[in-house]
Design an enzyme around this catalytic site. Structure first.
Site, PDB file in Angstrom:
ATOM      1  N   LYS A  30       0.875  -1.177   0.000  1.00 30.51           N
ATOM      2  CA  LYS A  30       0.000   0.000   0.000  1.00 30.51           C
ATOM      3  C   LYS A  30       0.907   1.220   0.000  1.00 30.51           C
ATOM      4  O   LYS A  30       1.651   1.446   0.950  1.00 30.51           O
ATOM      5  CB  LYS A  30      -0.907  -0.008   1.244  1.00 30.51           C
ATOM      6  CG  LYS A  30      -1.792   1.234   1.359  1.00 30.51           C
ATOM      7  CD  LYS A  30      -2.741   1.103   2.541  1.00 30.51           C
ATOM      8  CE  LYS A  30      -3.476   2.374   2.860  1.00 30.51           C
ATOM      9  NZ  LYS A  30      -4.308   2.902   1.797  1.00 30.51           N
ATOM     10  N   THR A  32      -2.556   6.845   0.024  1.00 30.65           N
ATOM     11  CA  THR A  32      -3.762   6.952   0.832  1.00 30.65           C
ATOM     12  C   THR A  32      -4.607   8.053   0.219  1.00 30.65           C
ATOM     13  O   THR A  32      -4.063   9.019  -0.329  1.00 30.65           O
ATOM     14  CB  THR A  32      -3.453   7.210   2.315  1.00 30.65           C
ATOM     15  OG1 THR A  32      -4.678   7.185   3.064  1.00 30.65           O
ATOM     16  CG2 THR A  32      -2.740   8.531   2.540  1.00 30.65           C
ATOM     17  N   GLU A  35      -3.324   0.818  -3.604  1.00 30.23           N
ATOM     18  CA  GLU A  35      -4.031   0.604  -2.335  1.00 30.23           C
ATOM     19  C   GLU A  35      -4.104  -0.887  -1.989  1.00 30.23           C
ATOM     20  O   GLU A  35      -4.609  -1.258  -0.937  1.00 30.23           O
ATOM     21  CB  GLU A  35      -5.454   1.166  -2.419  1.00 30.23           C
ATOM     22  CG  GLU A  35      -5.524   2.680  -2.368  1.00 30.23           C
ATOM     23  CD  GLU A  35      -5.547   3.221  -0.950  1.00 30.23           C
ATOM     24  OE1 GLU A  35      -5.310   2.461   0.019  1.00 30.23           O
ATOM     25  OE2 GLU A  35      -5.811   4.425  -0.817  1.00 30.23           O
TER      26      GLU A  35
END
Length: 103
Positions: free
Chosen positions: A21, A24, A74
């Protein structure tokens, strides 16, 4: 104890630490970060520190302009990403993509 600069849901901690990941997506309240910022990262649930990240880029996006690339960054499907963003930020349309790397 030093405060955290940004928090993530605990379920994302392992993906962040493993480098799966790398972005954000946040609302305007967290749009002030800029490339080069070094941030202490905590878990949303208990504010426990778990790593430090460097912001590498910031861009604006809407739910309609989210792409498969965003979903990969993500570590989820595009459909899941859109559902999560809509659930966290109901009724909002503009968001900020914060690219980061763990230090």
């Amino acid at each position: 104890m030093q405060p955290n600069d940004i928090t993530f849901f605990q379920r994302f901690q392992e993906d962040i630490l493993a480098g799966r990941k790398t972005i954000t997506i946040r609302d305007e309240a967290e749009s002030h970060f800029k490339p080069g910022d070094i941030l202490r990262v905590g878990r949303y649930e208990d504010d426990g520190y778990f790593c430090t990240i460097e912001v590498t880029a910031l861009a604006t996006v809407t739910l309609d302009t989210l792409t498969e690339k965003h979903a990969r960054q993500e570590n989820m499907s595009l459909e899941a990403l859109k559902q999560i963003i809509a659930a966290i930020y109901p009724g909002q349309t503009q968001f900020y993509v914060i690219d980061f790397q763990c230090l």
